[in-house]
Design a protein around this motif. Structure first.
Motif, PDB file in Angstrom:
ATOM      1  N   UNK A 115      69.295  32.019  80.321  1.00 53.90           N
ATOM      2  CA  UNK A 115      67.845  31.872  80.517  1.00 53.90           C
ATOM      3  C   UNK A 115      67.273  30.885  79.504  1.00 53.90           C
ATOM      4  N   UNK A 116      67.627  31.061  78.237  1.00 51.43           N
ATOM      5  CA  UNK A 116      67.104  30.184  77.186  1.00 51.43           C
ATOM      6  C   UNK A 116      67.557  28.739  77.380  1.00 51.43           C
ATOM      7  N   UNK A 117      68.793  28.558  77.827  1.00 47.50           N
ATOM      8  CA  UNK A 117      69.299  27.194  78.027  1.00 47.50           C
ATOM      9  C   UNK A 117      68.536  26.492  79.149  1.00 47.50           C
ATOM     10  N   UNK A 118      68.226  27.234  80.222  1.00 47.31           N
ATOM     11  CA  UNK A 118      67.460  26.644  81.323  1.00 47.31           C
ATOM     12  C   UNK A 118      66.035  26.342  80.871  1.00 47.31           C
ATOM     13  N   UNK A 119      65.425  27.268  80.126  1.00 46.80           N
ATOM     14  CA  UNK A 119      64.067  27.028  79.642  1.00 46.80           C
ATOM     15  C   UNK A 119      64.019  25.821  78.712  1.00 46.80           C
TER      16      UNK A 119
ATOM     17  N   UNK B 137      59.442  18.516  80.398  1.00 44.71           N
ATOM     18  CA  UNK B 137      57.992  18.351  80.238  1.00 44.71           C
ATOM     19  C   UNK B 137      57.676  17.332  79.144  1.00 44.71           C
ATOM     20  N   UNK B 138      58.407  17.386  78.034  1.00 43.79           N
ATOM     21  CA  UNK B 138      58.180  16.411  76.962  1.00 43.79           C
ATOM     22  C   UNK B 138      58.524  14.998  77.435  1.00 43.79           C
TER      23      UNK B 138
ATOM     24  N   UNK C 272      57.013   9.562  79.216  1.00 40.58           N
ATOM     25  CA  UNK C 272      57.006   8.544  80.270  1.00 40.58           C
ATOM     26  C   UNK C 272      55.612   7.986  80.508  1.00 40.58           C
ATOM     27  N   UNK C 273      54.591   8.737  80.103  1.00 43.34           N
ATOM     28  CA  UNK C 273      53.213   8.289  80.305  1.00 43.34           C
ATOM     29  C   UNK C 273      52.514   8.018  78.967  1.00 43.34           C
TER      30      UNK C 273
ATOM     31  N   UNK D 179      48.643   8.464  77.671  1.00 39.45           N
ATOM     32  CA  UNK D 179      48.434   9.846  77.246  1.00 39.45           C
ATOM     33  C   UNK D 179      48.668   9.977  75.748  1.00 39.45           C
ATOM     34  N   UNK D 180      47.712  10.560  75.049  1.00 40.57           N
ATOM     35  CA  UNK D 180      47.892  10.944  73.654  1.00 40.57           C
ATOM     36  C   UNK D 180      48.122  12.448  73.619  1.00 40.57           C
ATOM     37  N   UNK D 181      49.290  12.871  73.137  1.00 45.41           N
ATOM     38  CA  UNK D 181      49.628  14.289  73.084  1.00 45.41           C
ATOM     39  C   UNK D 181      49.405  14.794  71.666  1.00 45.41           C
TER      40      UNK D 181
END
Length: 394
Positions: A21-25, A32-33, A38-39, A43-45
């Protein structure tokens, strides 16, 4: 699990389940990062917290602290597990303790009481039942999944019974306490007081939109029942502020938040008027077999005064269901009588999520029973049963 009971130690298997589970998450978070990177040009994060100062200005505190003003703002603060205000509630775990990244349950308890009869409880019970854990669900309503079609609720109860999960209906929990290693739950079962004990108690009583601490009181954004009010364009009561995801308190599911965010973004661009169709948000309960629904139920269309008919289909004769040894599956299609438009779909099947996705597209695009009856689906898949069940509309 039952096939390997003699050669695998269940605690070791649980450890492997959590590691997987942790590896998939971790993969998902990295994705997501990467999407943000890529943007990066646009985008300022910023990691931190944000609070409104006005309808157009925000105060940011974190790695950087500053104020920011914008012509358009999107609120997507999500939701938190709802913990009822009752004595000893802090002793209970939530779904976050089980499903969150690096979650805190290191060892399997021998028994668990689940408070709440929604999809979170049923998914947890379905996942843990094969490990031999003694499981009890306390539901305050008279059936499981009370917001769903009754056939789905009935199937959920049959599923739980088949996996030896005890269910108490109309149970009102009054108090949680601790005695040694056991946690004690006091409840009213009708007029009778009952006391149950288990090694762990999980509070699965839903989630509540996160609207506190973000300065909404300094804006003209309207809220109702602890949720931000939006229209079908995802706009709040303030024209330049949009809200998406769990914070609006509707269809509190990841995929719903994604679609709502796309609608908001396109409307901010102003190139076209995009409208959110909340009736085309699919729901899938990831038990095995899976339970799923999209669109309107029979009860919905009756309340709406729509003249309708239902096509019910058993999957006993379906080739793939026979291959997977899941011949007790079924689906039903709610169809508008005048015109044959697909209005709703409910199912219990080994691939229920896939079937629901199929009908999500049909409902979103206003497809008719005749159009689906003309489709040619690959063999052997459960999708074959769809045109077969609708041939009378040709």
């Amino acid at each position: 699990i039952s096939a390997y009971n003699g050669s695998i130690k269940l605690p070791d298997m649980w450890s492997d389940v959590q590691s997987f589970k942790d590896s998939v998450q971790k993969i998902r978070y990295d994705n997501h990062y990467r999407e943000i990177r890529d943007h990066q040009a646009n985008v300022d994060f910023v990691k931190g917290t944000t609070s409104f100062l006005s309808d157009s200005t925000l105060e940011v505190s974190g790695e950087q602290s500053f104020t920011a003003s914008s012509g358009n703002i999107v609120i997507g603060t999500g939701a938190d597990p709802f913990i009822p205000d009752l004595p000893g509630s802090s002793l209970a775990l939530t779904s976050d303790n089980i499903f969150a990244y690096k979650s805190s349950i290191g060892q399997l308890p021998g028994s668990i009481i689940l408070i709440g009869g929604g999809y979170i409880s049923i998914e947890i019970a379905d996942m843990l039942a094969p490990f031999g854990i003694e499981l009890t669900i306390i539901q305050s309503h008279d059936r499981l999944l009370p917001g769903m079609d009754k056939a789905i609720s009935d199937e959920a109860l049959r599923l739980m019974s088949g996996k030896h999960v005890s269910v108490i209906f109309n149970g009102k929990v009054k108090e949680i306490s601790k005695s040694g290693k056991m946690k004690i739950v006091k409840l009213m079962d009708g007029d009778e007081e009952k006391i149950l004990s288990a090694e762990e108690v999980v509070m699965a009583t839903g989630r509540r939109p996160h609207i506190k601490g973000i300065g909404l009181e300094k804006t003209t954004v309207k809220t109702l029942n602890n949720s931000i009010v939006v229209d079908s364009h995802m706009r709040t009561s303030r024209q330049n502020i949009f809200a998406t995801g769990d914070v609006i308190g509707r269809s509190m599911l990841f995929h719903a938040a994604v679609k709502e965010s796309v609608i908001a973004a396109r409307n901010i661009e102003g190139k076209q008027n995009y409208v959110m169709n909340f009736s085309a948000i699919p729901f899938t309960l990831f038990s095995y077999p899976e339970l799923g629904s999209v669109g309107y139920t029979e009860a919905d269309v009756i309340n709406m005064g729509i003249d309708y008919e239902v096509v019910s289909q058993s999957l006993e004769g379906d080739a793939q269901s026979q291959i997977f040894r899941q011949r007790d599956g079924w689906f039903k299609i709610v169809i508008e009588k005048d015109g044959g438009r697909i209005l709703g779909f409910q199912t219990f099947a080994h691939d229920g999520a896939d079937l629901v996705a199929y009908f999500t597209a049909a409902i979103e695009n206003g497809m008719t029973a005749k159009a689906l009856a003309m489709s040619c689906e690959p063999h052997p898949t459960t999708f074959e049963a769809i045109p077969s069940s609708l041939r009378k509309y040709l």
